[in-house]
Write a protein that holds these residues in place. Structure first.
Motif, PDB file in Angstrom:
ATOM      1  N   ASP A 105       0.827  -1.216   0.000  1.00 26.80           N
ATOM      2  CA  ASP A 105       0.000   0.000   0.000  1.00 26.80           C
ATOM      3  C   ASP A 105       0.856   1.259   0.000  1.00 26.80           C
ATOM      4  N   GLY A 106       1.968   1.215   0.739  1.00 29.20           N
ATOM      5  CA  GLY A 106       2.861   2.373   0.796  1.00 29.20           C
ATOM      6  C   GLY A 106       3.428   2.709  -0.574  1.00 29.20           C
ATOM      7  N   ASN A 107       3.875   1.688  -1.303  1.00 27.92           N
ATOM      8  CA  ASN A 107       4.372   1.915  -2.670  1.00 27.92           C
ATOM      9  C   ASN A 107       3.312   2.571  -3.540  1.00 27.92           C
ATOM     10  N   LEU A 108       2.084   2.052  -3.446  1.00 31.11           N
ATOM     11  CA  LEU A 108       1.008   2.571  -4.300  1.00 31.11           C
ATOM     12  C   LEU A 108       0.674   4.020  -3.947  1.00 31.11           C
ATOM     13  N   ARG A 109       0.736   4.368  -2.659  1.00 30.43           N
ATOM     14  CA  ARG A 109       0.509   5.766  -2.252  1.00 30.43           C
ATOM     15  C   ARG A 109       1.540   6.692  -2.910  1.00 30.43           C
ATOM     16  N   VAL A 110       2.792   6.287  -2.854  1.00 30.55           N
ATOM     17  CA  VAL A 110       3.868   7.112  -3.421  1.00 30.55           C
ATOM     18  C   VAL A 110       3.724   7.207  -4.943  1.00 30.55           C
ATOM     19  N   LEU A 111       3.445   6.080  -5.590  1.00 28.63           N
ATOM     20  CA  LEU A 111       3.318   6.073  -7.055  1.00 28.63           C
ATOM     21  C   LEU A 111       2.131   6.920  -7.521  1.00 28.63           C
ATOM     22  N   ARG A 112       1.008   6.828  -6.807  1.00 28.72           N
ATOM     23  CA  ARG A 112      -0.162   7.649  -7.174  1.00 28.72           C
ATOM     24  C   ARG A 112       0.155   9.137  -7.038  1.00 28.72           C
ATOM     25  N   ALA A 113       0.789   9.488  -5.920  1.00 25.46           N
ATOM     26  CA  ALA A 113       1.129  10.898  -5.689  1.00 25.46           C
ATOM     27  C   ALA A 113       2.096  11.389  -6.762  1.00 25.46           C
ATOM     28  N   ALA A 114       3.064  10.547  -7.128  1.00 28.86           N
ATOM     29  CA  ALA A 114       4.035  10.913  -8.161  1.00 28.86           C
ATOM     30  C   ALA A 114       3.337  11.116  -9.508  1.00 28.86           C
ATOM     31  N   ARG A 115       2.483  10.162  -9.855  1.00 29.45           N
ATOM     32  CA  ARG A 115       1.748  10.268 -11.122  1.00 29.45           C
ATOM     33  C   ARG A 115       0.911  11.541 -11.159  1.00 29.45           C
ATOM     34  N   ASP A 116       0.168  11.791 -10.091  1.00 27.97           N
ATOM     35  CA  ASP A 116      -0.743  12.937 -10.064  1.00 27.97           C
ATOM     36  C   ASP A 116       0.002  14.266 -10.055  1.00 27.97           C
ATOM     37  N   ALA A 117       1.256  14.251  -9.575  1.00 26.57           N
ATOM     38  CA  ALA A 117       2.058  15.485  -9.529  1.00 26.57           C
ATOM     39  C   ALA A 117       2.848  15.706 -10.821  1.00 26.57           C
ATOM     40  N   GLY A 118       2.736  14.757 -11.779  1.00 30.54           N
ATOM     41  CA  GLY A 118       3.463  14.911 -13.040  1.00 30.54           C
ATOM     42  C   GLY A 118       4.946  14.584 -12.956  1.00 30.54           C
ATOM     43  N   VAL A 119       5.309  13.753 -11.991  1.00 30.38           N
ATOM     44  CA  VAL A 119       6.713  13.306 -11.868  1.00 30.38           C
ATOM     45  C   VAL A 119       7.101  12.518 -13.114  1.00 30.38           C
ATOM     46  N   LYS A 120       8.350  12.687 -13.555  1.00 34.69           N
ATOM     47  CA  LYS A 120       8.824  11.987 -14.759  1.00 34.69           C
ATOM     48  C   LYS A 120       9.125  10.520 -14.470  1.00 34.69           C
ATOM     49  N   ARG A 121       9.927  10.264 -13.428  1.00 33.41           N
ATOM     50  CA  ARG A 121      10.348   8.887 -13.145  1.00 33.41           C
ATOM     51  C   ARG A 121      10.493   8.654 -11.654  1.00 33.41           C
ATOM     52  N   VAL A 122      10.063   7.478 -11.222  1.00 32.15           N
ATOM     53  CA  VAL A 122      10.258   7.019  -9.840  1.00 32.15           C
ATOM     54  C   VAL A 122      11.303   5.915  -9.845  1.00 32.15           C
ATOM     55  N   VAL A 123      12.275   6.013  -8.950  1.00 26.51           N
ATOM     56  CA  VAL A 123      13.219   4.908  -8.740  1.00 26.51           C
ATOM     57  C   VAL A 123      12.864   4.257  -7.412  1.00 26.51           C
ATOM     58  N   LEU A 124      12.512   2.993  -7.479  1.00 23.26           N
ATOM     59  CA  LEU A 124      12.100   2.238  -6.301  1.00 23.26           C
ATOM     60  C   LEU A 124      13.306   1.511  -5.705  1.00 23.26           C
ATOM     61  N   THR A 125      13.539   1.718  -4.411  1.00 21.62           N
ATOM     62  CA  THR A 125      14.556   0.927  -3.721  1.00 21.62           C
ATOM     63  C   THR A 125      13.917  -0.397  -3.346  1.00 21.62           C
TER      64      THR A 125
END
Length: 342
Positions: A105-125
């Motif tokens: 769930d934590g990953n999905l929260r971060v990914l949704r926020a990134a997508r909605d903010a127009g972030v170009k790329r997420v690097v997941l540790t």
């Protein structure tokens, strides 16, 4: 031109702090999340130990993986996100679900926020725990095509890493709307501690330096945290990083007794308590009946965990220092920061 803003989640984390140091060094502005602003001073102190006093170039936002609050604010205006925050349950966490749910769930929260903010790329540790666990003997090193076999003997932490990384790839494919994703899967992360709050892998070196009576017959890949941070930045900015996962390992895997040998050879008087003895498997299994830490290592006894970082070297030009250098840098930092038993 103002440099791009990068969100690094989980700013109290060992890898996250080294990522912040690397980003600042390359001129990026950084925002990081913490569960409470009470820890800002500690994070800044650790960065100072690492040679950086960023002042206004580093901002803090309160956000917790277990709740929606704060994530939209954290991602706003960011070009990139390095998502290193991961729940590491305390003793009160008993079940797989306690590990897995917050991670997924934590990953999905971060990914949704990134997508909605127009972030170009997420690097997941992510972790080697999402690659090389639960398998029978392998006749070759693990690579990025491998996923941990959850039908095998997999600890809750490794299960959470596997399911949360798989969930992240599925989200980006189905709901990402153009958001790019890359994943970094480190083996055991060593390198300079910045304070008393460090990774569980550094505990391996601390235990040896503090005089534990020997090491279980466990094999592991090792990598320096500074190289892990460099790999995050390459995966973040390099065109070839999009849609790829990258194993982070320096050279061949090592048996823990080999690590003890390196410490004895390189650290002189500081390593006088280090035992190079390999503990027999029966003794570890006996200890596992009463010690949960011993129980956790039983499935790994005698298993070769070698992996290859050929992909990161070829696609991104990544060039890590040796495992021996990482081991020595770890030990030197523990001595320097007076974190060893007297």
């Amino acid at each position: 031109m103002e440099q791009a803003l990068v969100l690094v989640t989980g700013g109290t984390g060992f890898i996250a702090q080294h990522c912040i140091l690397a980003l600042l060094e390359q001129g990026f502005r950084v925002r990081t999340t913490v569960r409470t602003l009470a820890r800002e001073a500690e994070v800044r102190e650790h960065l100072k130990t690492g040679g950086a006093e960023p002042g206004e170039r580093l901002g803090f936002v309160v956000a917790d993986l277990g709740a929606d609050a704060g994530w939209a604010e954290a991602a706003k205006g960011c070009t990139y996100v390095i998502h290193g925050a991961s729940p590491t349950p305390s003793g009160s966490y008993a079940t797989d679900e306690d590990w897995v749910r917050p991670a997924v769930d934590g990953n999905l929260r971060v990914l949704r926020a990134a997508r909605d903010a127009g972030v170009k790329r997420v690097v997941l540790t992510s972790a080697f725990g999402a690659v090389g666990v639960g398998h029978g003997p392998m006749g070759r090193p693990f690579n990025e095509e491998d996923w941990s076999n959850l039908a095998g003997d997999v600890a809750p932490y490794q299960r959470s890493k596997t399911l949360s990384e798989r969930g992240a790839w599925a989200f980006v494919e189905k709901e990402g709307r153009g958001l790019e994703l890359a994943a970094v899967n480190p083996t055991a992360v060593l390198g300079p501690a910045l304070g008393a709050d460090f990774s569980h892998s550094i505990q391996i070196i601390k235990g040896m330096m503090d005089g534990q009576p020997g090491s279980p017959k466990i094999n592991s890949g090792f990598v320096d945290v500074r190289d892990v941070a460099d790999l995050h930045l390459l995966a973040m900015t390099h065109p070839a990083g999009k849609g790829e996962r990258f194993l982070a390992i320096a050279g061949e895997s090592l048996w823990l007794a080999d690590v003890a040998g390196i410490l004895r050879e390189r650290m002189g008087a500081a390593a006088q308590k280090v035992s190079t003895r390999a503990l027999p498997n029966w003794l570890v299994r006996l200890g596992a009946k009463t010690d949960p830490r011993m129980k956790a290592v039983v499935p790994m006894l005698g298993v070769n965990m070698n992996a290859t970082s050929e992909k990161a070297r070829r696609l991104l030009g990544w060039n890590p220092r040796s495992a021996e250098e990482a081991i020595v840098a770890t030990a030197e930092s523990l001595v320097r920061l007076q974190l060893l038993k007297a």
